[in-house]
Design a protein around this motif. Sequence first.
Motif, PDB file in Angstrom:
ATOM      1  N   TRP A   1       0.854  -1.181   0.000  1.00 22.40           N
ATOM      2  CA  TRP A   1       0.000   0.000   0.000  1.00 22.40           C
ATOM      3  C   TRP A   1       0.890   1.230   0.000  1.00 22.40           C
ATOM      4  O   TRP A   1       1.745   1.392   0.866  1.00 22.40           O
ATOM      5  CB  TRP A   1      -0.907  -0.018   1.230  1.00 22.40           C
ATOM      6  CG  TRP A   1      -1.853   1.134   1.323  1.00 22.40           C
ATOM      7  CD1 TRP A   1      -1.765   2.174   2.191  1.00 22.40           C
ATOM      8  CD2 TRP A   1      -3.036   1.364   0.550  1.00 22.40           C
ATOM      9  NE1 TRP A   1      -2.812   3.032   2.006  1.00 22.40           N
ATOM     10  CE2 TRP A   1      -3.610   2.564   1.003  1.00 22.40           C
ATOM     11  CE3 TRP A   1      -3.649   0.682  -0.482  1.00 22.40           C
ATOM     12  CZ2 TRP A   1      -4.782   3.081   0.462  1.00 22.40           C
ATOM     13  CZ3 TRP A   1      -4.814   1.198  -1.010  1.00 22.40           C
ATOM     14  CH2 TRP A   1      -5.362   2.385  -0.545  1.00 22.40           C
ATOM     15  N   ASN A   2       0.721   2.082  -0.982  1.00 21.03           N
ATOM     16  CA  ASN A   2       1.537   3.275  -1.110  1.00 21.03           C
ATOM     17  C   ASN A   2       0.769   4.464  -0.527  1.00 21.03           C
ATOM     18  O   ASN A   2      -0.292   4.818  -1.040  1.00 21.03           O
ATOM     19  CB  ASN A   2       1.850   3.508  -2.591  1.00 21.03           C
ATOM     20  CG  ASN A   2       2.736   4.712  -2.829  1.00 21.03           C
ATOM     21  OD1 ASN A   2       2.887   5.586  -1.972  1.00 21.03           O
ATOM     22  ND2 ASN A   2       3.316   4.776  -4.000  1.00 21.03           N
ATOM     23  N   PRO A   3       1.290   5.099   0.514  1.00 15.77           N
ATOM     24  CA  PRO A   3       0.586   6.231   1.113  1.00 15.77           C
ATOM     25  C   PRO A   3       0.300   7.363   0.111  1.00 15.77           C
ATOM     26  O   PRO A   3      -0.685   8.069   0.252  1.00 15.77           O
ATOM     27  CB  PRO A   3       1.528   6.707   2.220  1.00 15.77           C
ATOM     28  CG  PRO A   3       2.420   5.562   2.495  1.00 15.77           C
ATOM     29  CD  PRO A   3       2.527   4.790   1.215  1.00 15.77           C
ATOM     30  N   ALA A   4       1.148   7.486  -0.896  1.00  9.67           N
ATOM     31  CA  ALA A   4       0.927   8.545  -1.900  1.00  9.67           C
ATOM     32  C   ALA A   4      -0.309   8.275  -2.752  1.00  9.67           C
ATOM     33  O   ALA A   4      -0.849   9.179  -3.374  1.00  9.67           O
ATOM     34  CB  ALA A   4       2.159   8.671  -2.792  1.00  9.67           C
TER      35      ALA A   4
ATOM     36  N   THR B   1      -8.871   6.677  -2.627  1.00  8.02           N
ATOM     37  CA  THR B   1     -10.063   6.842  -1.797  1.00  8.02           C
ATOM     38  C   THR B   1     -11.067   7.801  -2.428  1.00  8.02           C
ATOM     39  O   THR B   1     -12.273   7.534  -2.394  1.00  8.02           O
ATOM     40  CB  THR B   1      -9.725   7.303  -0.365  1.00  8.02           C
ATOM     41  OG1 THR B   1      -8.979   8.506  -0.413  1.00  8.02           O
ATOM     42  CG2 THR B   1      -8.973   6.233   0.387  1.00  8.02           C
ATOM     43  N   THR B   2     -10.605   8.889  -3.006  1.00  8.09           N
ATOM     44  CA  THR B   2     -11.561   9.827  -3.600  1.00  8.09           C
ATOM     45  C   THR B   2     -12.234   9.226  -4.832  1.00  8.09           C
ATOM     46  O   THR B   2     -13.462   9.258  -4.953  1.00  8.09           O
ATOM     47  CB  THR B   2     -10.895  11.166  -3.966  1.00  8.09           C
ATOM     48  OG1 THR B   2      -9.769  10.928  -4.804  1.00  8.09           O
ATOM     49  CG2 THR B   2     -10.476  11.944  -2.735  1.00  8.09           C
ATOM     50  N   ALA B   3     -11.447   8.661  -5.727  1.00 11.32           N
ATOM     51  CA  ALA B   3     -12.035   8.046  -6.921  1.00 11.32           C
ATOM     52  C   ALA B   3     -12.860   6.826  -6.536  1.00 11.32           C
ATOM     53  O   ALA B   3     -13.979   6.632  -7.041  1.00 11.32           O
ATOM     54  CB  ALA B   3     -10.944   7.657  -7.919  1.00 11.32           C
ATOM     55  N   GLY B   4     -12.334   5.993  -5.652  1.00 16.28           N
ATOM     56  CA  GLY B   4     -13.038   4.775  -5.260  1.00 16.28           C
ATOM     57  C   GLY B   4     -14.370   5.046  -4.596  1.00 16.28           C
ATOM     58  O   GLY B   4     -15.385   4.423  -4.938  1.00 16.28           O
ATOM     59  N   ALA B   5     -14.403   5.962  -3.640  1.00 15.31           N
ATOM     60  CA  ALA B   5     -15.657   6.271  -2.949  1.00 15.31           C
ATOM     61  C   ALA B   5     -16.679   6.872  -3.912  1.00 15.31           C
ATOM     62  O   ALA B   5     -17.863   6.521  -3.870  1.00 15.31           O
ATOM     63  CB  ALA B   5     -15.388   7.235  -1.787  1.00 15.31           C
TER      64      ALA B   5
ATOM     65  N   ALA C   1     -12.468  -2.054  -5.669  1.00 16.62           N
ATOM     66  CA  ALA C   1     -11.057  -2.388  -5.921  1.00 16.62           C
ATOM     67  C   ALA C   1     -10.144  -1.210  -5.586  1.00 16.62           C
ATOM     68  O   ALA C   1      -9.071  -1.392  -5.003  1.00 16.62           O
ATOM     69  CB  ALA C   1     -10.861  -2.806  -7.379  1.00 16.62           C
ATOM     70  N   LEU C   2     -10.578  -0.010  -5.941  1.00 20.18           N
ATOM     71  CA  LEU C   2      -9.780   1.170  -5.616  1.00 20.18           C
ATOM     72  C   LEU C   2      -9.636   1.343  -4.110  1.00 20.18           C
ATOM     73  O   LEU C   2      -8.596   1.789  -3.617  1.00 20.18           O
ATOM     74  CB  LEU C   2     -10.412   2.429  -6.227  1.00 20.18           C
ATOM     75  CG  LEU C   2     -10.147   2.624  -7.715  1.00 20.18           C
ATOM     76  CD1 LEU C   2     -11.214   3.531  -8.336  1.00 20.18           C
ATOM     77  CD2 LEU C   2      -8.764   3.194  -7.950  1.00 20.18           C
ATOM     78  N   LEU C   3     -10.656   0.977  -3.361  1.00 14.71           N
ATOM     79  CA  LEU C   3     -10.647   1.136  -1.909  1.00 14.71           C
ATOM     80  C   LEU C   3      -9.971  -0.022  -1.178  1.00 14.71           C
ATOM     81  O   LEU C   3      -9.795   0.042   0.039  1.00 14.71           O
ATOM     82  CB  LEU C   3     -12.081   1.299  -1.397  1.00 14.71           C
ATOM     83  CG  LEU C   3     -12.780   2.588  -1.837  1.00 14.71           C
ATOM     84  CD1 LEU C   3     -14.262   2.533  -1.502  1.00 14.71           C
ATOM     85  CD2 LEU C   3     -12.125   3.811  -1.215  1.00 14.71           C
ATOM     86  N   THR C   4      -9.607  -1.067  -1.901  1.00 12.44           N
ATOM     87  CA  THR C   4      -9.005  -2.250  -1.292  1.00 12.44           C
ATOM     88  C   THR C   4      -7.484  -2.161  -1.406  1.00 12.44           C
ATOM     89  O   THR C   4      -6.938  -2.210  -2.506  1.00 12.44           O
ATOM     90  CB  THR C   4      -9.527  -3.526  -1.987  1.00 12.44           C
ATOM     91  OG1 THR C   4     -10.958  -3.521  -1.926  1.00 12.44           O
ATOM     92  CG2 THR C   4      -8.989  -4.764  -1.314  1.00 12.44           C
TER      93      THR C   4
END
Length: 138
Positions: free
Chosen positions: A4-7, A13-17, A70-73
């Motif tokens: 998981w890359n913090p960057a 999270t924004t796109a995924g949510a 998937a984006l949020l995982t």
Amino acid sequence: MARWNPAHVALRTTAGAFILNTGIGKWKGDEKTAAGVHGMAKGTYPFLDAVAPQPFLKALAAGEITLGAALLTPFVPAAVVGAGLTGFAASLLGLYLGTPGMHDKLRPTQQGNAIAKDVWLLGMGAALLADGLRRKRS
């Protein structure tokens, strides 16, 4: 397992949510909503005429829910979600470019603003994809 890359947190999270929420909303869509979304899509992508509006809306909703989740995982690799997001955004921008009245040259009209903003999703996807591929080669 992917690291998981913090960057990537803000991008994912924004796109995924947003995409997950949109997919959930479409999943509950009625016949009128299905007809509207399908009508707009088949105008740009004529092969979609072979699919009935309600199954099309359900498939689109399922795709958005899957991509958003998937984006949020965290363990789904950046290259994988980046490719998915890039493809999804490219199809939305294709809709923008292929629908009359959405733009004047490339500049969005009032009607096109809602879809033209999806260029940000394309940039987010491309960034995740590029960084994921770069890290894979390192």
